[in-house]
Design a protein around this motif. Structure first.
Motif, PDB file in Angstrom:
ATOM      1  N   SER A 194       0.834  -1.209   0.000  1.00 42.23           N
ATOM      2  CA  SER A 194       0.000   0.000   0.000  1.00 42.23           C
ATOM      3  C   SER A 194       0.864   1.251   0.000  1.00 42.23           C
ATOM      4  N   LEU A 195       1.864   1.257   0.851  1.00 42.44           N
ATOM      5  CA  LEU A 195       2.762   2.417   0.929  1.00 42.44           C
ATOM      6  C   LEU A 195       3.571   2.582  -0.354  1.00 42.44           C
TER       7      LEU A 195
ATOM      8  N   SER B  49       1.384   4.115  -2.958  1.00 42.83           N
ATOM      9  CA  SER B  49       1.237   5.541  -2.661  1.00 42.83           C
ATOM     10  C   SER B  49       2.492   6.308  -3.069  1.00 42.83           C
ATOM     11  N   GLU B  50       3.645   5.807  -2.714  1.00 37.51           N
ATOM     12  CA  GLU B  50       4.905   6.481  -3.058  1.00 37.51           C
ATOM     13  C   GLU B  50       5.089   6.592  -4.565  1.00 37.51           C
TER      14      GLU B  50
ATOM     15  N   ALA C 212      -3.237   8.895   1.626  1.00 36.21           N
ATOM     16  CA  ALA C 212      -2.819   9.586   2.855  1.00 36.21           C
ATOM     17  C   ALA C 212      -4.004  10.300   3.496  1.00 36.21           C
TER      18      ALA C 212
END
Length: 154
Positions: A49-50, A53-54, A68
């Motif tokens: 997930s991170l 997002s990144e 976020a």
């Protein structure tokens, strides 16, 4: 909007969609699609997930800050995020309409939650989710007016 909904929207908006994002997170497009769909046979982990997002923020793709916002809303607050520069000039009027619609959802959720004089935990969750969607709409409006401002300077 839930964090998983936000990730799904971000993945679709990523340049090239699932097909180009999936290899960057070490998955096939079909596995990523199933993980983001919430299929119980497929688990979407925090690290993935991170990373999604990144990668979306790095690509400056539409909706890149929605994850976020959704996570912050689920935890009782909001994060002030930078605005994403859009490639095409967005419709300011449509963006204003979106803000008005999302703010009306926030107001409805708050009024309905307080109708009995008590804001329950479920009411609070709903209000936070509606507020996160309103924040995303405001960010889209900011993107639209900045893009139109920039286009007018050419």
């Amino acid at each position: 909007m839930t964090p998983q909904d936000a990730l799904r929207q971000m993945a679709k908006a990523y340049p090239g969609g699932y097909e180009s994002l999936a290899p960057r997170v070490g998955k096939t497009a079909e596995v990523l699609r199933k993980e983001l769909s919430g299929d119980v046979k497929f688990k979407l982990g925090l690290a993935t997930s991170l990373l999604i997002s990144e990668l979306c923020v790095e690509a400056n793709s539409p909706f890149c800050h929605d994850f976020a916002n959704a996570v912050a809303a689920d935890n009782g607050g909001f994060v002030r995020l930078p605005v994403v520069t859009m490639d095409a000039v967005a419709c300011v009027h449509r963006s204003i309409s979106g803000v008005a619609q999302e703010l009306s959802h926030v107001m409805s959720a708050a009024l309905e939650g307080d109708a009995d004089g008590v804001i329950s935990d479920n009411d609070l969750v709903r209000i936070h989710k509606e507020a996160a969607e309103a924040l995303a709409a405001v960010q889209q409006l900011i993107q639209a007016v900045e893009a139109k401002n920039k286009a007018g300077k050419k």
